[in-house]
Design an enzyme around this catalytic site. Structure first.
Site, PDB file in Angstrom:
ATOM      1  N   HIS A   1      -1.252   2.977   7.045  1.00 49.68           N
ATOM      2  CA  HIS A   1      -2.370   2.092   7.341  1.00 49.68           C
ATOM      3  C   HIS A   1      -3.686   2.876   7.286  1.00 49.68           C
ATOM      4  O   HIS A   1      -4.659   2.439   6.698  1.00 49.68           O
ATOM      5  CB  HIS A   1      -2.185   1.448   8.717  1.00 49.68           C
ATOM      6  CG  HIS A   1      -3.392   0.694   9.165  1.00 49.68           C
ATOM      7  ND1 HIS A   1      -3.876  -0.387   8.466  1.00 49.68           N
ATOM      8  CD2 HIS A   1      -4.263   0.901  10.204  1.00 49.68           C
ATOM      9  CE1 HIS A   1      -4.967  -0.831   9.066  1.00 49.68           C
ATOM     10  NE2 HIS A   1      -5.226  -0.062  10.107  1.00 49.68           N
TER      11      HIS A   1
ATOM     12  N   TYR B   1       7.225   2.166  10.457  1.00 50.71           N
ATOM     13  CA  TYR B   1       7.562   0.741  10.436  1.00 50.71           C
ATOM     14  C   TYR B   1       8.088   0.262   9.088  1.00 50.71           C
ATOM     15  O   TYR B   1       8.305  -0.917   8.893  1.00 50.71           O
ATOM     16  CB  TYR B   1       6.321  -0.085  10.824  1.00 50.71           C
ATOM     17  CG  TYR B   1       5.068   0.411  10.106  1.00 50.71           C
ATOM     18  CD1 TYR B   1       4.752  -0.029   8.834  1.00 50.71           C
ATOM     19  CD2 TYR B   1       4.237   1.365  10.702  1.00 50.71           C
ATOM     20  CE1 TYR B   1       3.643   0.459   8.175  1.00 50.71           C
ATOM     21  CE2 TYR B   1       3.121   1.846  10.051  1.00 50.71           C
ATOM     22  CZ  TYR B   1       2.823   1.397   8.787  1.00 50.71           C
ATOM     23  OH  TYR B   1       1.740   1.888   8.125  1.00 50.71           O
TER      24      TYR B   1
ATOM     25  N   ARG C   1       0.852  -1.201   0.000  1.00 54.17           N
ATOM     26  CA  ARG C   1       0.000   0.000   0.000  1.00 54.17           C
ATOM     27  C   ARG C   1       0.880   1.241   0.000  1.00 54.17           C
ATOM     28  O   ARG C   1       1.884   1.289   0.710  1.00 54.17           O
ATOM     29  CB  ARG C   1      -0.987  -0.021   1.163  1.00 54.17           C
ATOM     30  CG  ARG C   1      -0.368  -0.080   2.529  1.00 54.17           C
ATOM     31  CD  ARG C   1      -1.392   0.118   3.630  1.00 54.17           C
ATOM     32  NE  ARG C   1      -1.010  -0.510   4.876  1.00 54.17           N
ATOM     33  CZ  ARG C   1      -0.060  -0.103   5.701  1.00 54.17           C
ATOM     34  NH1 ARG C   1       0.655   0.969   5.403  1.00 54.17           N
ATOM     35  NH2 ARG C   1       0.188  -0.758   6.816  1.00 54.17           N
TER      36      ARG C   1
HETATM   37  C1  LIG Z   1     -11.418  -8.209  14.656  1.00 48.41           C
HETATM   38  C2  LIG Z   1     -10.520  -7.012  14.561  1.00 48.41           C
HETATM   39  N1  LIG Z   1      -9.330  -7.032  15.183  1.00 48.41           N
HETATM   40  C3  LIG Z   1      -8.516  -5.958  15.105  1.00 48.41           C
HETATM   41  C4  LIG Z   1      -8.889  -4.834  14.404  1.00 48.41           C
HETATM   42  C5  LIG Z   1      -7.954  -3.635  14.308  1.00 48.41           C
HETATM   43  N2  LIG Z   1      -7.369  -3.579  12.959  1.00 48.41           N
HETATM   44  C6  LIG Z   1      -7.870  -2.768  12.020  1.00 48.41           C
HETATM   45  S1  LIG Z   1      -7.068  -2.919  10.562  1.00 48.41           S
HETATM   46  C7  LIG Z   1      -6.030  -4.077  11.182  1.00 48.41           C
HETATM   47  C8  LIG Z   1      -4.953  -4.689  10.332  1.00 48.41           C
HETATM   48  C9  LIG Z   1      -5.514  -5.410   9.166  1.00 48.41           C
HETATM   49  O1  LIG Z   1      -4.459  -5.856   8.355  1.00 48.41           O
HETATM   50  P1  LIG Z   1      -4.745  -6.587   6.995  1.00 48.41           P
HETATM   51  O2  LIG Z   1      -5.826  -7.589   7.166  1.00 48.41           O
HETATM   52  O3  LIG Z   1      -3.438  -7.080   6.500  1.00 48.41           O
HETATM   53  O4  LIG Z   1      -5.322  -5.445   6.048  1.00 48.41           O
HETATM   54  P2  LIG Z   1      -4.572  -4.146   5.486  1.00 48.41           P
HETATM   55  O5  LIG Z   1      -4.822  -3.040   6.474  1.00 48.41           O
HETATM   56  O6  LIG Z   1      -3.139  -4.462   5.347  1.00 48.41           O
HETATM   57  O7  LIG Z   1      -5.236  -3.871   4.182  1.00 48.41           O
HETATM   58  C10 LIG Z   1      -6.309  -4.344  12.500  1.00 48.41           C
HETATM   59  C11 LIG Z   1      -5.583  -5.316  13.346  1.00 48.41           C
HETATM   60  C12 LIG Z   1     -10.156  -4.850  13.785  1.00 48.41           C
HETATM   61  N3  LIG Z   1     -10.589  -3.800  13.074  1.00 48.41           N
HETATM   62  N4  LIG Z   1     -10.943  -5.950  13.841  1.00 48.41           N
END
Ligand SMILES: Cc1ncc(C[n+]2csc(CCOP(=O)(O)OP(=O)(O)O)c2C)c(N)n1
Length: 343
Positions: A264, A272, A260
């Site tokens: 985030h 990071y 990306r």
């Molecule tokens: C069940 C749950 N746990 C934790 C979170 C907090 N959280 C939001 S985004 C994220 C990371 C997600 O990473 P990924 O699935 O790799 O998606 P990306 O952001 O890289 O597109 C987390 C841990 C959440 N929204 N829902």
């Protein structure tokens, strides 16, 4: 037209895909580039709008990952389903959700896809098979399994595509959904967008496997890892998986390795990963890569590319104007259409 020189597109880890050759017409190449340019333009403009304080709530931008949404959704019909994530704008655009309704949703206006009550992380447009962005990491896979079960029971021939991140790949819901879809041979394609981070956690810290696609072995389904910058590679892998799903042969897992471009979320200080790492990834930018591939094959010209970007900018500005002209939701409607309300 059969594209020459596709050896680099052959996907190594699954015999089912070896030797497949991508055929693209000029019309398809234009459509693919137009969709990717629209996503990129939308996201870059949303970043500006957010920085100006014009968008409430959180936004998670998809720029850099365009080849995944477009390479997959180019195969889908309006009756097919997708489930998305908190980083869902690209999936919405690729599935055909109108830009004005998306932008109005981001602005919290009543003309939004969810009447302004969902915001960026909860855009849904069921009429177009977009079953929802999702603030719950790992929330989409069970929905996709359910949509696949609906399609199978009703015999509609529809396919459900589940986009999820590398972080979501570690959620139990994802594994339960893949297992159930495999047992019941549901028409679902699981597409893991491995952008190498879950928030700030690198994939090597949270994932024991060296390839998320290898987990398909556990469900006895095909698994393939593709270059997520290369829309043709994604298109090819998705095409195979979607045909297989429509034939009633069950689900597949595709891992698209990507990156990306933004943090985030907007406001993330991105401590990071290094600027050098990001610059190296941008060398493989999905738009410039595809423009070059298509030009080499005589499918796109520089004039096409320039015109497409101008047109995308115009469409996004029109969406902003449309959103801003839309009123805020009426206070008395605060609880209308709301699934769970705290009183
Ligand atoms: C069940 C749950 N746990 C934790 C979170 C907090 N959280 C939001 S985004 C994220 C990371 C997600 O990473 P990924 O699935 O790799 O998606 P990306 O952001 O890289 O597109 C987390 C841990 C959440 N929204 N829902």
């Amino acid at each position: 037209m059969v594209l020459p020189n596709v050896s680099h597109l052959t996907i190594p880890s699954s015999p089912a895909y070896i030797g497949a050759v991508v055929e693209l017409s000029r019309a398809q190449a234009l459509e693919i580039y137009e969709r990717m340019a629209l996503i990129r333009t939308f996201e870059e403009r949303v970043a500006q709008l957010f920085a100006e304080g014009r968008i409430p709530g959180f936004v998670h931008l998809y720029a850099g990952e365009e080849a995944v949404a477009v390479g997959v959704c180019t195969h889908l019909n309006e009756g097919d389903y997708i489930t998305s994530t908190h980083r869902g704008h690209g999936h919405c655009i690729a599935k055909g959700v109108p830009l004005g309704e998306m932008m109005a949703e981001l602005f919290g206006r009543s003309g939004g896809s969810c009447k302004g009550k969902g915001g960026s992380m909860h855009i849904a447009d069921v009429s177009r098979g977009m079953l929802g962005a999702n603030g719950i990491v790992g929330g989409g896979p069970p929905l996709a399994a359910g949509a696949g079960l609906t399609a199978k029971v009703l015999g509609t021939g529809a396919v459900a595509v589940c986009f999820f991140g590398d972080g979501a790949a570690e959620q139990g819901t994802t594994h339960e959904a893949m297992n159930l879809a495999a047992i019941w041979k549901l028409p679902v394609v699981f597409v893991c967008e491995n952008n190498q981070f879950a928030e700030s956690t690198p994939v090597v810290y949270h994932c024991a496997a060296t390839s998320i696609a290898d987990r398909a072995v556990a469900y006895n389904i095909p698994g393939v890892s593709v270059d997520g910058y290369d829309v043709i590679a994604v298109y090819e892998a998705a095409g195979e998986a979607i045909v297989r799903a429509r034939r009633g042969e069950g689900p597949s897992l595709i891992e698209a390795r990507t990156w990306r471009y933004f943090g985030h979320f907007e406001g993330d200080q991105v401590t990071y990963r290094t600027a050098e790492q990001s610059a190296a990834h941008r060398e493989h930018d999905p738009l410039t890569t595809f423009a070059r591939q298509a030009a080499e094959r005589g499918l796109l010209t520089q004039e096409d590319v320039d015109r497409i970007h101008r047109d995308a900018a115009r469409q996004v500005e029109e969406a902003i104007a449309w959103a801003e002209a839309s009123p805020l939701p009426a206070p008395e409607e605060a609880l209308t259409d709301v699934y769970v309300a705290y009183r």
